[in-house]
Structure formats: structure tokens, C-alpha cells
Design an enzyme around this catalytic site. Structure first.
Site, PDB file in Angstrom:
ATOM      1  N   SER A 224     -22.504   7.006  37.531  1.00 23.24           N
ATOM      2  CA  SER A 224     -23.214   7.998  36.721  1.00 23.24           C
ATOM      3  C   SER A 224     -24.126   8.882  37.566  1.00 23.24           C
ATOM      4  O   SER A 224     -24.602   8.490  38.635  1.00 23.24           O
ATOM      5  CB  SER A 224     -24.059   7.312  35.640  1.00 23.24           C
ATOM      6  OG  SER A 224     -23.248   6.736  34.660  1.00 23.24           O
ATOM      7  N   GLN A 225     -24.375  10.074  37.043  1.00 28.99           N
ATOM      8  CA  GLN A 225     -25.337  11.006  37.624  1.00 28.99           C
ATOM      9  C   GLN A 225     -26.703  10.308  37.697  1.00 28.99           C
ATOM     10  O   GLN A 225     -27.107   9.624  36.741  1.00 28.99           O
ATOM     11  CB  GLN A 225     -25.410  12.218  36.694  1.00 28.99           C
ATOM     12  CG  GLN A 225     -26.389  13.292  37.086  1.00 28.99           C
ATOM     13  CD  GLN A 225     -26.448  14.391  36.031  1.00 28.99           C
ATOM     14  OE1 GLN A 225     -25.742  14.353  35.026  1.00 28.99           O
ATOM     15  NE2 GLN A 225     -27.297  15.355  36.260  1.00 28.99           N
TER      16      GLN A 225
END
Length: 218
Positions: A67-68
Site C-alpha cells: 500500500s501507499q
């Protein structure tokens, strides 16, 4: 095999990333410090390692992503982790998010739907010396054997909030889950006040890989 080196350059990039996350609205200094402590580049394939401190999601194989960093920080902040919290993570992925929870003092139980990813991440976390409880299976059903949990975090986009997850949460517990269609989801924070009362808060839209399983996307 990727050499696990953490240089001054990497630390400088993490410091810049933390500064960016603070500018984007992340307020918890504990969460920001955990992100600074954990070398994100350790969780990257060598071909992508130069991108590790960009505020973006990247592929990790098996159709999944890491994930970011903003998303990791946002979800973690909503969870309000306290040391000693028993936390269930749905979607182990690379192990990065679970390790952030571990650094914050949580007792982490994490479940992964993709067998190959589960096996690879289990080996990798052992190499890092990170102690958490890893399981292979359908995370949309939670992990009943070890319930109840203080906090539950879902790191994949769900079509609905699975009832099993609400049931496995302690009274006073928090569930953070992105819910929507396959392309965009609203981040929800569900606080279980009592066994019959759940308070729902809705936050920004995000884009996660789909939650697979019985109460996820088929």
C-alpha cells in the site's frame, strides 16, 4: 537475495516521506515514528527498490500491492493502536503494514488469501526477526480461533462489511475497512460500543485491491 542494508540515504528518504505524510494530514507522531523506523525498501523487489520511498503503491506479485505509505499511515492512525492491543489484519501482503502495527506494540494476527504470498512473507518476516502470527486462509471470515480482537484492520477493498469481523471485535474495539466497488472504496471506521451498538464513521475514498473470499469479491 536482496541485501538488507539501511543506509543514511534510505533514512534521509524516510525522513522526507514522514514530512510529506505530516503535510498530508497524518497527525499521530507514534505512527509517523513507526514509518520512519521501518525500512520500506526491505519489502520491495530489487527491480523496484529505488521507488520505495515514493508515496505510491507498488506490485508485490500475485496481483497484490504494497500500500501507499499515506494509506498505511491513515488506516493505522484510525486504529488508535495501544501497546498490547490484539490486532487482526486481513491481508498480510508484503508484511509491511503488519510490521508497522508490531512496532507500535500490537500483538498481530494476520491472514493472507494468496498461498504463495503467505509463504514468501512468512519466510521474509522470520528473516527480519519480526514476531507475528501468520495464517493462510479466507480473511473475509476473520480468524475466529483467536477472537476477540481489540482492533481489526482490512487492507483490501470489500463489497460489504463482513458480519464475522464485527462479531470478532471486542466491545470498545475498532474495525477499519475500505468498502465500495472494485475500483474505489470509502474508508470506514466502525467502533463497537456494545455487542448491539456499532458507531460508523466515513472518511476519504481510496483504491485497494479486492478483498477475496466468501464475504469478499468472488
Amino acid at each position: 537475495m536482496l541485501k538488507l542494508e539501511d543506509t543514511y540515504l534510505h533514512k534521509g528518504k524516510r525522513k522526507a516521506l514522514v514530512r510529506l505524510l505530516r503535510e498530508k494530514g497524518i497527525q499521530s507522531e507514534r505512527v509517523l515514528d513507526a514509518i520512519y523506523q521501518l525500512p520500506r525498501h526491505f519489502f520491495f523487489d530489487s527491480a523496484l527498490v529505488s521507488h520505495a520511498y515514493e508515496d505510491k503503491a507498488f506490485p508485490i506479485g500475485e496481483g497484490q500491492t504494497i500500500s501507499q505509505p499515506y494509506t498505511v499511515a491513515f488506516q493505522t492512525e484510525l486504529l488508535e493502536i495501544k501497546p498490547g492491543d490484539k490486532v487482526l489484519e486481513i491481508g498480510t501482503g508484503s508484511g509491511y503494514q503488519g510490521t508497522i502495527l508490531h512496532i507500535l506494540g500490537a500483538e498481530v494476527y494476520t491472514i493472507e488469501y494468496q498461498k504463495k504470498l503467505y509463504e514468501g512473507t512468512k519466510r521474509f518476516l522470520k528473516r527480519l526477526g519480526i514476531e507475528m502470527n501468520l495464517f493462510y486462509g479466507d480473511g473475509s471470515q476473520g480468524l475466529q480461533e483467536y477472537a476477540p480482537y481489540d482492533k481489526i484492520l482490512v487492507t483490501a477493498g470489500a463489497p460489504v462489511v463482513p458480519n464475522a469481523l464485527i462479531k470478532q471485535l471486542k466491545p470498545g474495539g475498532i474495525l477499519v475497512i475500505p468498502v465500495g466497488d472494485r475500483s474505489t472504496q470509502k474508508m470506514l471506521k466502525l467502533t463497537k460500543k456494545t455487542n448491539t451498538q456499532v458507531i460508523k464513521e466515513e472518511f476519504d475514498s481510496f483504491a485497494f485491491v479486492p478483498l477475496l473470499g466468501k464475504d469478499g469479491w468472488k
